[in-house]
Write a protein that holds these residues in place. Structure first.
Motif, PDB file in Angstrom:
ATOM      1  N   UNK A  20       0.824  -1.212   0.000  1.00 14.24           N
ATOM      2  CA  UNK A  20       0.000   0.000   0.000  1.00 14.24           C
ATOM      3  C   UNK A  20       0.856   1.259   0.000  1.00 14.24           C
ATOM      4  N   UNK A  21       0.230   2.369  -0.292  1.00  7.03           N
ATOM      5  CA  UNK A  21       0.909   3.659  -0.312  1.00  7.03           C
ATOM      6  C   UNK A  21       1.535   3.955   1.046  1.00  7.03           C
ATOM      7  N   UNK A  22       2.686   4.588   1.012  1.00  3.72           N
ATOM      8  CA  UNK A  22       3.335   5.027   2.246  1.00  3.72           C
ATOM      9  C   UNK A  22       2.485   6.046   2.992  1.00  3.72           C
ATOM     10  N   UNK A  23       1.637   6.762   2.284  1.00  4.65           N
ATOM     11  CA  UNK A  23       0.728   7.723   2.922  1.00  4.65           C
ATOM     12  C   UNK A  23      -0.282   6.967   3.787  1.00  4.65           C
ATOM     13  N   UNK A  24      -0.831   5.892   3.274  1.00  5.09           N
ATOM     14  CA  UNK A  24      -1.760   5.063   4.044  1.00  5.09           C
ATOM     15  C   UNK A  24      -1.058   4.482   5.267  1.00  5.09           C
ATOM     16  N   UNK A  25       0.145   3.973   5.063  1.00  7.22           N
ATOM     17  CA  UNK A  25       0.903   3.413   6.184  1.00  7.22           C
ATOM     18  C   UNK A  25       1.223   4.493   7.207  1.00  7.22           C
ATOM     19  N   UNK A  26       1.539   5.697   6.759  1.00  9.19           N
ATOM     20  CA  UNK A  26       1.829   6.795   7.690  1.00  9.19           C
ATOM     21  C   UNK A  26       0.629   7.086   8.586  1.00  9.19           C
ATOM     22  N   UNK A  27      -0.560   7.019   8.029  1.00  9.32           N
ATOM     23  CA  UNK A  27      -1.770   7.221   8.845  1.00  9.32           C
ATOM     24  C   UNK A  27      -1.906   6.117   9.893  1.00  9.32           C
ATOM     25  N   UNK A  55      10.211   5.486   5.005  1.00  5.44           N
ATOM     26  CA  UNK A  55       9.472   6.459   4.192  1.00  5.44           C
ATOM     27  C   UNK A  55       8.124   6.810   4.809  1.00  5.44           C
ATOM     28  N   UNK A  56       7.378   5.805   5.222  1.00  2.00           N
ATOM     29  CA  UNK A  56       6.062   6.085   5.822  1.00  2.00           C
ATOM     30  C   UNK A  56       6.210   6.832   7.131  1.00  2.00           C
ATOM     31  N   UNK A  57       7.230   6.493   7.913  1.00  3.38           N
ATOM     32  CA  UNK A  57       7.403   7.196   9.189  1.00  3.38           C
ATOM     33  C   UNK A  57       7.921   8.620   8.973  1.00  3.38           C
ATOM     34  N   UNK A  58       8.735   8.830   7.962  1.00  3.19           N
ATOM     35  CA  UNK A  58       9.142  10.207   7.645  1.00  3.19           C
ATOM     36  C   UNK A  58       7.943  11.021   7.179  1.00  3.19           C
ATOM     37  N   UNK A  59       7.063  10.407   6.394  1.00  5.69           N
ATOM     38  CA  UNK A  59       5.850  11.098   5.970  1.00  5.69           C
ATOM     39  C   UNK A  59       5.018  11.478   7.202  1.00  5.69           C
ATOM     40  N   UNK A  60       4.889  10.553   8.135  1.00  5.46           N
ATOM     41  CA  UNK A  60       4.181  10.809   9.388  1.00  5.46           C
ATOM     42  C   UNK A  60       4.817  11.992  10.128  1.00  5.46           C
ATOM     43  N   UNK A  61       6.126  11.999  10.239  1.00  3.84           N
ATOM     44  CA  UNK A  61       6.810  13.093  10.940  1.00  3.84           C
ATOM     45  C   UNK A  61       6.578  14.432  10.249  1.00  3.84           C
ATOM     46  N   UNK A  93       3.537   1.085  -3.348  1.00  7.48           N
ATOM     47  CA  UNK A  93       4.701   1.379  -2.509  1.00  7.48           C
ATOM     48  C   UNK A  93       5.990   1.377  -3.328  1.00  7.48           C
ATOM     49  N   UNK A  94       6.119   0.429  -4.240  1.00  3.20           N
ATOM     50  CA  UNK A  94       7.325   0.382  -5.067  1.00  3.20           C
ATOM     51  C   UNK A  94       7.444   1.606  -5.972  1.00  3.20           C
ATOM     52  N   UNK A  95       6.350   2.010  -6.566  1.00  5.43           N
ATOM     53  CA  UNK A  95       6.427   3.187  -7.439  1.00  5.43           C
ATOM     54  C   UNK A  95       6.817   4.423  -6.630  1.00  5.43           C
ATOM     55  N   UNK A  96       6.415   4.486  -5.378  1.00  2.34           N
ATOM     56  CA  UNK A  96       6.797   5.623  -4.526  1.00  2.34           C
ATOM     57  C   UNK A  96       8.268   5.587  -4.144  1.00  2.34           C
ATOM     58  N   UNK A  97       8.886   4.404  -4.170  1.00  2.61           N
ATOM     59  CA  UNK A  97      10.309   4.269  -3.826  1.00  2.61           C
ATOM     60  C   UNK A  97      11.243   4.498  -5.003  1.00  2.61           C
ATOM     61  N   UNK A  98      10.692   4.699  -6.185  1.00  2.00           N
ATOM     62  CA  UNK A  98      11.547   4.900  -7.355  1.00  2.00           C
ATOM     63  C   UNK A  98      12.224   6.262  -7.297  1.00  2.00           C
ATOM     64  N   UNK A 102       7.186  11.264  -7.518  1.00  2.00           N
ATOM     65  CA  UNK A 102       6.550  12.464  -6.953  1.00  2.00           C
ATOM     66  C   UNK A 102       6.445  12.347  -5.428  1.00  2.00           C
ATOM     67  N   UNK A 103       6.241  11.135  -4.908  1.00  3.30           N
ATOM     68  CA  UNK A 103       6.190  10.933  -3.458  1.00  3.30           C
ATOM     69  C   UNK A 103       7.511  11.347  -2.811  1.00  3.30           C
ATOM     70  N   UNK A 104       8.633  10.849  -3.346  1.00  3.08           N
ATOM     71  CA  UNK A 104       9.937  11.177  -2.756  1.00  3.08           C
ATOM     72  C   UNK A 104      10.313  12.633  -2.977  1.00  3.08           C
ATOM     73  N   UNK A 105       9.952  13.171  -4.127  1.00  2.84           N
ATOM     74  CA  UNK A 105      10.244  14.586  -4.382  1.00  2.84           C
ATOM     75  C   UNK A 105       9.574  15.461  -3.329  1.00  2.84           C
TER      76      UNK A 105
END
Length: 169
Positions: A20-27, A55-61, A93-98, A102-105
């Motif tokens: 799943x998306x790191x955004x979902x995991x961050x929630x 990544x998900x925890x950094x998004x959370x922070x 999740x993999x596409x966000x890690x590339x 846009x997620x990493x940017x």
């Protein structure tokens, strides 16, 4: 950690859907941290993450006010600036890690280590999953090279634990 004196109440291990998306995991992380703080009465937690968990925890922070609840954040082999290995996987999740996603940017835009949380990364020159190896490094973090340790081996290598332990003490 338990052999070093941490109690079972102080230690929480958590798993999640790695597709799943790191955004979902961050929630989900936000909910879990709030639950731990309520249950323990602590003011803050320390987060020790591995790989994509960084990544998900950094998004959370950064985006969900997590810095108010996290004292120390540790990443073991986190693909903070992407990994070419993610090009061979097709989940969200993999596409966000590339590299260049846009997620990493967005995650790396501005301050990579916001708030008063102490950030630490541990990276290996032989990480077969995070390519390039330097992707783990964050501006504003304590970035620690651990020599030649495999990606999964970071979780049990005797050279890694003392550094993590000392960072969160």
């Amino acid at each position: 950690f338990s052999s070093e004196g941490w109690t079972a109440e102080e230690l929480n291990n958590w798993s999640y859907n790695t597709s799943q998306s790191n955004v979902t995991t961050a929630r989900e992380v936000s909910t879990k941290v709030a639950e731990i703080l309520r249950r323990t009465g602590a003011e803050k937690v320390d987060l020790v993450t591995h790989s994509m968990g960084g990544l998900s925890t950094r998004y959370y922070l950064k985006n969900l006010s997590g810095t108010a609840s996290v004292d120390d954040w540790v990443s073991l082999g986190g693909p903070n600036h992407g990994t070419s290995t993610a090009n061979f996987c097709f989940s969200t999740a993999c596409s966000e890690m590339r590299i260049g996603s846009s997620f990493l940017t967005a995650l790396n835009e501005g301050d990579e280590t916001p708030g008063t949380t102490n950030y630490g990364t541990f990276w290996s020159s032989c990480d077969e999953i995070i390519n390039p190896d330097e992707s783990v490094l964050l501006s504003g973090a304590t970035n620690t090279g651990i020599g030649c340790v495999g990606h999964i081996a970071m979780l049990s290598d005797s050279r890694v634990f003392p550094g993590v332990r000392d960072f969160v003490r």
